[in-house]
Design an enzyme around this catalytic site. Structure first.
Site, PDB file in Angstrom:
ATOM      1  N   CYS A 165      55.908 -14.103  58.250  1.00 21.64           N
ATOM      2  CA  CYS A 165      55.762 -12.649  58.400  1.00 21.64           C
ATOM      3  C   CYS A 165      55.071 -12.042  57.188  1.00 21.64           C
ATOM      4  O   CYS A 165      55.730 -11.731  56.181  1.00 21.64           O
ATOM      5  CB  CYS A 165      57.138 -12.009  58.614  1.00 21.64           C
ATOM      6  SG  CYS A 165      57.029 -10.232  58.888  1.00 21.64           S
ATOM      7  N   CYS A 200      56.386  -8.555  56.366  1.00 24.64           N
ATOM      8  CA  CYS A 200      57.659  -8.495  55.643  1.00 24.64           C
ATOM      9  C   CYS A 200      57.479  -8.922  54.189  1.00 24.64           C
ATOM     10  O   CYS A 200      58.049  -8.314  53.288  1.00 24.64           O
ATOM     11  CB  CYS A 200      58.691  -9.439  56.266  1.00 24.64           C
ATOM     12  SG  CYS A 200      58.696  -9.532  58.039  1.00 24.64           S
ATOM     13  N   ASP A 201      56.712  -9.962  53.965  1.00 25.88           N
ATOM     14  CA  ASP A 201      56.729 -10.629  52.656  1.00 25.88           C
ATOM     15  C   ASP A 201      55.449 -10.477  51.844  1.00 25.88           C
ATOM     16  O   ASP A 201      55.423 -10.873  50.670  1.00 25.88           O
ATOM     17  CB  ASP A 201      56.990 -12.142  52.855  1.00 25.88           C
ATOM     18  CG  ASP A 201      58.325 -12.393  53.530  1.00 25.88           C
ATOM     19  OD1 ASP A 201      59.221 -11.541  53.380  1.00 25.88           O
ATOM     20  OD2 ASP A 201      58.467 -13.426  54.208  1.00 25.88           O
TER      21      ASP A 201
END
Ligand SMILES: Cc1cc2nc3c(=O)[nH]c(=O)nc-3n(C[C@H](O)[C@H](O)[C@H](O)COP(=O)(O)OP(=O)(O)OC[C@H]3O[C@@H](n4cnc5c(N)ncnc54)[C@H](O)[C@@H]3O)c2cc1C
Length: 333
Positions: A142, A145-146
């Site tokens: 992701c 997300c990261d």
């Protein structure tokens, strides 16, 4: 959201999964005044909740963040009375003697007259050494997300489809360099994404190559790849590895319950009826030819309409009737 119902009530429809397909089915079912519960093992939104920008869903010419789009769908489903239960995973589905379905979750069992399956897909694991060990320490699926964790670093993105290229492009907002590792010598991604990637100076393409090993001490330090044509190995010095090598349908719990194809996708007829009467399937987990939001939404709507038609002709107890287990059903929401 409406208040939770006692587990022995007979619902009209239980929807499994609150991604775009399940939420759309929820909107249509609840607008048809069907008593509807949507079960979601995580937070609602599905894959799009983790997507930075959606540019190809009609109605948003400037694009919309996946999170915002998911949130709007969720609000819309709730608006018409669908009950959403998050952090409740479905583990089994069984047909009961009276024709109703028992939808077994990690928190109890719901009885429903029909079921819509919309469990979507999840990222395929490569299984290479280091992948499992470095999850959360450099291995991710992701970018949204990261990605920000890799500001100023170098990362590798593995894959050549839309997800790989688009997530790689998103990562260039933060990182200094993206190695795009692909087992072929051309990308499968849509032309517009390809053009953007080829024009981006932060991309270096590592063609004809597959990942072999992720190495590091405490965190990821390198990705070892092998050229499939020459057999030559190469060590890419990276802090992060983002894998986009394919997807697996979330249907293991449906094996031997409904017909699945050889890859585990749910097989239906043209009107989304599975091999079980009154059980419909939609979205990415369905054996359809396009894994996109527009498709998931269209199928979610059709599955809901078909469930409504099926319920019109059904003998199984309607909401308001006492359940087979002796409980009395609550009034429709
Ligand atoms: C990185 C990335 C970027 C993308 N970008 C785009 C884009 O720009 N445009 C586009 O059109 N498409 C895009 N897609 C594809 C799009 O996200 C999917 O086609 C869409 O989300 C499919 O919706 P769905 O509801 O079928 O499944 P999903 O979104 O996968 O949702 C399924 C839901 O079911 C839940 N679930 C699974 N099993 C269970 C269970 N047993 N019990 C309860 N809940 C369960 C899951 O947790 C999940 O929330 C992208 C996908 C990815 C991965």
């Amino acid at each position: 959201m409406t208040a939770g119902a006692p587990s022995q009530d007979v619902l009209d429809v239980v929807i499994v999964g609150a991604g775009p397909a399940g939420l759309t089915a929820g909107i249509y079912c609840s607008r048809s005044r069907l008593r509807t519960v949507i079960l979601e093992r995580n937070m609602a939104g599905g894959q799009i909740a983790l997507t930075e920008l959606v540019e190809n869903y009609p109605g948003f010419p400037e694009g919309i963040s996946g999170f915002d789009l998911a949130e709007k769908m969720k609000i819309q489903a709730a608006e018409f009375g669908a009950e959403l239960r998050e952090i409740e995973a479905v583990t089994a589905l069984r047909r009961e003697p009276d024709g109703c379905y028992g939808v077994v979750t990690d928190q109890g069992t719901l009885r429903a007259r029909s079921v819509i399956l919309a469990p979507g897909v999840e990222a395929k694991r490569s299984g290479i050494p280091g992948e499992a060990e470095f999850i959360g320490r450099g291995v991710s699926w992701c970018a949204t997300c990261d990605g920000a964790l890799y500001r100023g670093r170098t990362v590798a993105v593995v894959g050549g489809g839309d997800s790989a290229v688009e997530e790689g492009l998103f990562l260039t907002k933060f990182v200094d360099k993206v190695y795009l590792v692909h087992r072929r010598d051309e990308l499968r991604a849509a032309p517009i994404a390809r053009e953007r990637a080829f024009a981006n100076p932060k991309f270096e393409f590592v063609w004809d190559s597959v990942p072999r090993r992720i190495v590091g001490e405490q965190i990821v330090e390198a990705l070892e790849v092998e050229n499939v044509k020459t057999g030559v190995a190469r060590r890419l010095p990276v802090s992060g590895v983002f894998m986009y090598i394919g997807q697996l349908p979330n249907t293991t719990w449906l094996k031997d319950v409904v017909d699945l194809d050889e890859q585990g996708y749910i097989v239906t007829d043209a009107l989304l009826q599975t091999s079980l009467p009154g059980v419909f399937a939609c979205g990415d987990a369905h054996a359809n030819p396009l894994k996109q939001i527009a498709m998931a939404v269209g199928e979610g709507a059709l599955a809901a309409v078909q469930a409504d038609r099926y319920l019109d002709e059904l003998d199984c107890p309607a909401p308001g009737a006492a359940s087979a287990a002796g409980g009395s059903a609550a009034a429709p929401a």
